[in-house]
Design a protein around this motif. Sequence first.
Motif, PDB file in Angstrom:
ATOM      1  N   UNK A 151       7.572  20.794  -9.999  1.00 45.41           N
ATOM      2  CA  UNK A 151       8.225  19.476 -10.375  1.00 45.41           C
ATOM      3  C   UNK A 151       8.484  19.051  -8.618  1.00 45.41           C
ATOM      4  N   UNK A 152       8.853  19.516  -7.745  1.00 48.61           N
ATOM      5  CA  UNK A 152       9.299  19.131  -6.499  1.00 48.61           C
ATOM      6  C   UNK A 152       8.136  18.584  -5.988  1.00 48.61           C
ATOM      7  N   UNK A 153       6.924  18.917  -6.188  1.00 52.01           N
ATOM      8  CA  UNK A 153       5.758  18.585  -5.498  1.00 52.01           C
ATOM      9  C   UNK A 153       5.320  16.912  -6.008  1.00 52.01           C
ATOM     10  N   UNK A 154       5.743  17.082  -7.413  1.00 51.46           N
ATOM     11  CA  UNK A 154       5.268  15.646  -7.959  1.00 51.46           C
ATOM     12  C   UNK A 154       6.327  14.780  -7.641  1.00 51.46           C
ATOM     13  N   UNK A 155       7.512  15.086  -7.590  1.00 52.81           N
ATOM     14  CA  UNK A 155       8.370  14.138  -6.837  1.00 52.81           C
ATOM     15  C   UNK A 155       8.045  13.639  -5.552  1.00 52.81           C
ATOM     16  N   UNK A 156       7.626  14.630  -4.586  1.00 57.97           N
ATOM     17  CA  UNK A 156       7.351  14.116  -3.209  1.00 57.97           C
ATOM     18  C   UNK A 156       5.971  13.401  -3.167  1.00 57.97           C
ATOM     19  N   UNK A 157       5.179  13.700  -4.208  1.00 58.75           N
ATOM     20  CA  UNK A 157       3.961  12.988  -4.269  1.00 58.75           C
ATOM     21  C   UNK A 157       4.357  11.412  -4.712  1.00 58.75           C
ATOM     22  N   UNK A 158       5.145  11.311  -5.613  1.00 56.16           N
ATOM     23  CA  UNK A 158       5.826   9.923  -5.987  1.00 56.16           C
ATOM     24  C   UNK A 158       6.133   9.179  -4.743  1.00 56.16           C
ATOM     25  N   UNK A 159       7.158   9.938  -3.785  1.00 57.44           N
ATOM     26  CA  UNK A 159       7.440   9.145  -2.741  1.00 57.44           C
ATOM     27  C   UNK A 159       6.473   8.688  -1.875  1.00 57.44           C
ATOM     28  N   UNK A 160       5.338   9.611  -1.585  1.00 62.10           N
ATOM     29  CA  UNK A 160       4.195   9.347  -0.773  1.00 62.10           C
ATOM     30  C   UNK A 160       3.315   8.092  -1.453  1.00 62.10           C
ATOM     31  N   UNK A 161       3.216   8.081  -2.721  1.00 59.88           N
ATOM     32  CA  UNK A 161       2.515   7.169  -3.298  1.00 59.88           C
ATOM     33  C   UNK A 161       3.433   5.674  -3.295  1.00 59.88           C
ATOM     34  N   UNK A 162       4.640   5.450  -3.287  1.00 55.56           N
ATOM     35  CA  UNK A 162       5.568   4.496  -3.133  1.00 55.56           C
ATOM     36  C   UNK A 162       5.053   4.107  -1.679  1.00 55.56           C
ATOM     37  N   UNK A 163       5.116   5.029  -0.817  1.00 55.66           N
ATOM     38  CA  UNK A 163       4.981   4.341   0.582  1.00 55.66           C
ATOM     39  C   UNK A 163       3.640   3.806   0.737  1.00 55.66           C
ATOM     40  N   UNK A 170      14.584   3.946  -5.726  1.00 55.00           N
ATOM     41  CA  UNK A 170      13.889   3.133  -5.080  1.00 55.00           C
ATOM     42  C   UNK A 170      12.457   3.471  -5.478  1.00 55.00           C
ATOM     43  N   UNK A 171      12.068   4.824  -5.601  1.00 52.25           N
ATOM     44  CA  UNK A 171      10.630   5.107  -5.771  1.00 52.25           C
ATOM     45  C   UNK A 171      10.089   4.598  -6.840  1.00 52.25           C
TER      46      UNK A 171
END
Length: 345
Positions: free
Chosen positions: A314-326, A103-104
């Motif tokens: 990597x987990x921070x970058x993954x969470x950043x991707x979710x935030x940017x998608x939001x 989804x992201x």
Amino acid sequence: MTPAELSRTVLRSVRGALEARELSLGESDVPVTVDVRVPPRPGCGDYATNVALRLAGPAGLPAREVAGVVGKRLAAAPGIAGVEIAGPGFLNITLGDSAPAAVVREVLEAGAAYGRRAGAAEGGSAIHLNPAPNPRAVVVADALRAIMEAVGEGTGPEEEPGGEEVRPVPVKDAAGRYVTVDGLVARLGVDEMRWVLLYPAAHDHVRVPERPVQREGNPRFLVQYAYARTCAVSRNARDLGFGHAEEPGTGQSHDIPHTPLHAALAAYPAVLEAAARLRAPDRLARHLEATAEACLSFLATCPPLPVGDQKPMAVHRARLAVAQAAGTVLANGLTLLGISAPEHL
């Protein structure tokens, strides 16, 4: 997997059971679409559907037995991690680990085009929106025009005869006088004026606040604030040297479970379709509010930035991707409503 894709997956399971004669149903008994929703309580899967309850009568079987037949097939479908039967026959569905990242990825790859139907710029059938002569109708028609064009329903000029009339309940002040756009803008500003007129359903009366309230209890401010937070997260990540989010679907992105925010992002295209079909921009406004709430909760529980001396992982970058998608979805929705998406508040 979006709710629309999951709905089609559930329906394929129903049809598979019918073809295998595991269920006895007439063609007219099989629904055209299947409703899937985010469960109201955590721990009940990522989505739930009542399809077994709908089919129990025509099939002549208890709903839980129908749920067992459909659920067994559904659990074997790609992208589904598990299916459980709850209550009288609800199916609680847990998506596979790859679903949140997918989804992201879809949101980030589409950017400003996310939720828009391919080729929508060329327009579909010509639909003319003729607003009634009051400020609310004009604002609603303007937002509807943007939403309908985004999903491929072309709109014509207001003055074209024979168009659809947009006639929401007009707005009056405390003294019973009809309000004007200029009066509302002077009192509330453009963003708050548009939100106040678009947020209630067309048949509901509008309550005009005395002044715009800049706190999270105001849905318009909440949405803009959540978007500004996603922008701040991206800025701070760049300052820490990892401004580029990890591409979803790689590395530890799969470690991020499906959250209400993922569900809200996935549902956005369907919300646009429903808002256009039902001529209801309020649906988009309320979905943006739900997305903003989910976004702020995600940022609080899954911080995208390292703390203290911690190095970016990597987990921070993954969470950043979710935030940017939001942030992408919030900005896209605000733009369609004609409301600004400020990067700073």
